[in-house]
Motif scaffolding. Structure first.
Motif, PDB file in Angstrom:
ATOM      1  N   UNK A 110       0.857  -1.177  -0.071  1.00 15.16           N
ATOM      2  CA  UNK A 110       0.139  -0.223   0.366  1.00 15.16           C
ATOM      3  C   UNK A 110       0.780   1.362  -0.215  1.00 15.16           C
ATOM      4  N   UNK A 111       1.811   0.972   0.659  1.00 16.22           N
ATOM      5  CA  UNK A 111       2.982   2.423   0.656  1.00 16.22           C
ATOM      6  C   UNK A 111       3.329   2.790  -0.573  1.00 16.22           C
ATOM      7  N   UNK A 112       3.809   1.854  -0.965  1.00 13.85           N
ATOM      8  CA  UNK A 112       4.302   1.795  -2.955  1.00 13.85           C
ATOM      9  C   UNK A 112       3.038   2.716  -3.700  1.00 13.85           C
ATOM     10  N   UNK A 113       1.991   2.057  -3.470  1.00 11.84           N
ATOM     11  CA  UNK A 113       1.008   2.616  -3.750  1.00 11.84           C
ATOM     12  C   UNK A 113       0.132   3.528  -4.025  1.00 11.84           C
ATOM     13  N   UNK A 114       0.903   4.415  -2.448  1.00 11.49           N
ATOM     14  CA  UNK A 114       0.973   5.808  -2.137  1.00 11.49           C
ATOM     15  C   UNK A 114       1.973   6.397  -2.686  1.00 11.49           C
ATOM     16  N   UNK A 115       3.456   5.911  -3.171  1.00  8.14           N
ATOM     17  CA  UNK A 115       3.347   6.840  -3.387  1.00  8.14           C
ATOM     18  C   UNK A 115       5.363   7.427  -2.613  1.00  8.14           C
ATOM     19  N   UNK A 116       5.168   5.934  -1.351  1.00  3.68           N
ATOM     20  CA  UNK A 116       5.749   6.215  -0.821  1.00  3.68           C
ATOM     21  C   UNK A 116       7.571   5.688  -1.050  1.00  3.68           C
ATOM     22  N   UNK A 117       8.681   6.128  -0.169  1.00 12.51           N
ATOM     23  CA  UNK A 117       9.707   5.702  -0.959  1.00 12.51           C
ATOM     24  C   UNK A 117      10.452   5.050   0.542  1.00 12.51           C
ATOM     25  N   UNK A 118       9.952   5.603   1.640  1.00 21.55           N
ATOM     26  CA  UNK A 118      10.972   4.983   2.538  1.00 21.55           C
ATOM     27  C   UNK A 118       9.127   4.516   3.541  1.00 21.55           C
ATOM     28  N   UNK A 119       8.965   2.959   4.346  1.00 24.08           N
ATOM     29  CA  UNK A 119       8.135   2.805   5.511  1.00 24.08           C
ATOM     30  C   UNK A 119       9.162   2.772   6.652  1.00 24.08           C
ATOM     31  N   UNK A 120       8.196   3.460   7.779  1.00 19.15           N
ATOM     32  CA  UNK A 120       8.692   3.100   9.223  1.00 19.15           C
ATOM     33  C   UNK A 120       7.859   3.196   9.897  1.00 19.15           C
ATOM     34  N   UNK A 121       8.188   2.076  11.042  1.00 11.50           N
ATOM     35  CA  UNK A 121       7.065   1.866  11.987  1.00 11.50           C
ATOM     36  C   UNK A 121       7.728   2.291  12.894  1.00 11.50           C
ATOM     37  N   UNK A 122       6.903   1.992  14.455  1.00  9.66           N
ATOM     38  CA  UNK A 122       7.211   2.050  15.226  1.00  9.66           C
ATOM     39  C   UNK A 122       6.568   0.653  16.159  1.00  9.66           C
ATOM     40  N   UNK A 123       7.224   0.852  17.321  1.00  8.91           N
ATOM     41  CA  UNK A 123       6.572  -0.569  18.369  1.00  8.91           C
ATOM     42  C   UNK A 123       7.612  -0.404  20.113  1.00  8.91           C
ATOM     43  N   UNK A 124       7.266  -0.418  20.188  1.00 12.93           N
ATOM     44  CA  UNK A 124       7.815  -0.246  22.246  1.00 12.93           C
ATOM     45  C   UNK A 124       9.167  -1.265  21.837  1.00 12.93           C
ATOM     46  N   UNK A 125       9.814  -0.379  23.055  1.00 10.84           N
ATOM     47  CA  UNK A 125      10.952  -0.934  23.055  1.00 10.84           C
ATOM     48  C   UNK A 125      11.005  -2.420  24.279  1.00 10.84           C
ATOM     49  N   UNK A 126       9.553  -2.643  25.099  1.00  7.19           N
ATOM     50  CA  UNK A 126       9.443  -3.404  25.720  1.00  7.19           C
ATOM     51  C   UNK A 126       9.007  -4.914  24.765  1.00  7.19           C
ATOM     52  N   UNK A 131      10.076  -7.163  17.496  1.00 10.65           N
ATOM     53  CA  UNK A 131      11.543  -6.714  16.843  1.00 10.65           C
ATOM     54  C   UNK A 131      11.700  -7.456  16.565  1.00 10.65           C
ATOM     55  N   UNK A 132      11.634  -8.854  16.623  1.00  6.30           N
ATOM     56  CA  UNK A 132      12.724  -9.512  15.668  1.00  6.30           C
ATOM     57  C   UNK A 132      11.713 -10.246  14.504  1.00  6.30           C
ATOM     58  N   UNK A 133      10.272 -10.050  14.510  1.00  2.00           N
ATOM     59  CA  UNK A 133       9.276  -9.945  13.173  1.00  2.00           C
ATOM     60  C   UNK A 133      10.109  -9.412  12.362  1.00  2.00           C
ATOM     61  N   UNK A 134      10.068  -7.916  13.171  1.00  2.88           N
ATOM     62  CA  UNK A 134       9.921  -6.631  12.032  1.00  2.88           C
ATOM     63  C   UNK A 134      11.359  -7.432  10.956  1.00  2.88           C
ATOM     64  N   UNK A 135      12.423  -7.243  11.861  1.00  3.84           N
ATOM     65  CA  UNK A 135      13.578  -7.603  11.131  1.00  3.84           C
ATOM     66  C   UNK A 135      13.450  -9.162   9.970  1.00  3.84           C
ATOM     67  N   UNK A 136      12.848  -9.963  10.995  1.00  2.00           N
ATOM     68  CA  UNK A 136      12.885 -11.159   9.785  1.00  2.00           C
ATOM     69  C   UNK A 136      11.926 -10.516   8.272  1.00  2.00           C
ATOM     70  N   UNK A 137      10.971  -9.395   8.474  1.00  3.49           N
ATOM     71  CA  UNK A 137      10.333  -8.563   7.404  1.00  3.49           C
ATOM     72  C   UNK A 137      11.040  -7.635   6.785  1.00  3.49           C
ATOM     73  N   UNK A 138      12.442  -7.633   7.111  1.00  4.05           N
ATOM     74  CA  UNK A 138      13.228  -6.591   6.580  1.00  4.05           C
ATOM     75  C   UNK A 138      13.938  -5.481   6.447  1.00  4.05           C
ATOM     76  N   UNK A 139      13.066  -4.890   8.027  1.00  6.38           N
ATOM     77  CA  UNK A 139      12.868  -3.844   8.682  1.00  6.38           C
ATOM     78  C   UNK A 139      14.354  -4.284   9.777  1.00  6.38           C
ATOM     79  N   UNK A 140      15.012  -2.743   9.149  1.00  7.43           N
ATOM     80  CA  UNK A 140      15.927  -2.726  10.050  1.00  7.43           C
ATOM     81  C   UNK A 140      16.387  -1.386  11.279  1.00  7.43           C
ATOM     82  N   UNK A 141      16.457  -1.765  12.494  1.00  6.46           N
ATOM     83  CA  UNK A 141      16.741  -0.957  14.080  1.00  6.46           C
ATOM     84  C   UNK A 141      17.438   0.179  13.727  1.00  6.46           C
ATOM     85  N   UNK A 142      17.010   1.153  13.474  1.00  5.19           N
ATOM     86  CA  UNK A 142      18.068   2.136  12.362  1.00  5.19           C
ATOM     87  C   UNK A 142      17.542   4.226  13.784  1.00  5.19           C
TER      88      UNK A 142
END
Length: 151
Positions: A110-126, A131-142
């Motif tokens: 959907x982000x691609x369809x909406x013209x986004x060049x970057x997808x970010x997400x938030x997740x509580x530190x706890x 976090x492991x799930x998002x990393x498996x999907x290619x997201x990087x803690x940045x």
């Protein structure tokens, strides 16, 4: 979940969404599913904003997941538009079925369809499992995030 549908959330979905938001140790301390009034007000603001995409995942007539995708136009990165994924929740009965992956993949597409060049997400530190799930999907803690409570 062969019959899975991801669709825009409606006001009638609020009880199920709020129940999922409250269904973990962190959410249990900050959500109040017995009083939907603040959520109804928030939903009205979200529904009126074209940059907000609150969705639910349905299977067998039940709401089994949700997330909010926000489109953020910006000047940085040469005027890039980015999206922000928040409030990803999967019903307890549907965890471990791959639904989380389907929802995140939907949000990325959907982000691609909406013209986004970057997808970010938030997740509580706890939420280390998340976090492991998002990393498996290619997201990087940045980034390191900060909050200031204005209440």
């Amino acid at each position: 979940m062969n019959d899975l549908t991801i669709r825009p959330a409606e006001a009638t979905d609020l009880p199920a969404i709020v129940a999922m938001l409250a269904d973990d140790p962190l959410g249990a301390t900050r959500e109040s599913p017995d009083d939907l009034t603040p959520y109804q007000d928030a939903y009205a603001r979200i529904a009126a904003d074209p940059h907000q995409h609150l969705v639910v995942a349905e299977s067998a007539g039940r709401t089994v997941g949700t997330l909010q995708l926000t489109v953020i136009p910006g000047l940085s990165r040469r005027g890039a538009t980015r999206t922000l994924i928040e409030a990803v929740r999967i019903h307890a009965d549907a965890r471990g079925t791959g639904l989380g992956t389907v929802l995140i993949e939907w949000a990325v597409e959907q982000s691609r369809t909406l013209g986004a060049e970057l997808v970010q997400l938030t997740s509580d530190a706890t939420r280390t499992d998340a976090h492991r799930f998002y990393e498996r999907l290619g997201f990087t803690a940045s980034h390191l995030g900060f909050k200031l409570d204005l209440r």
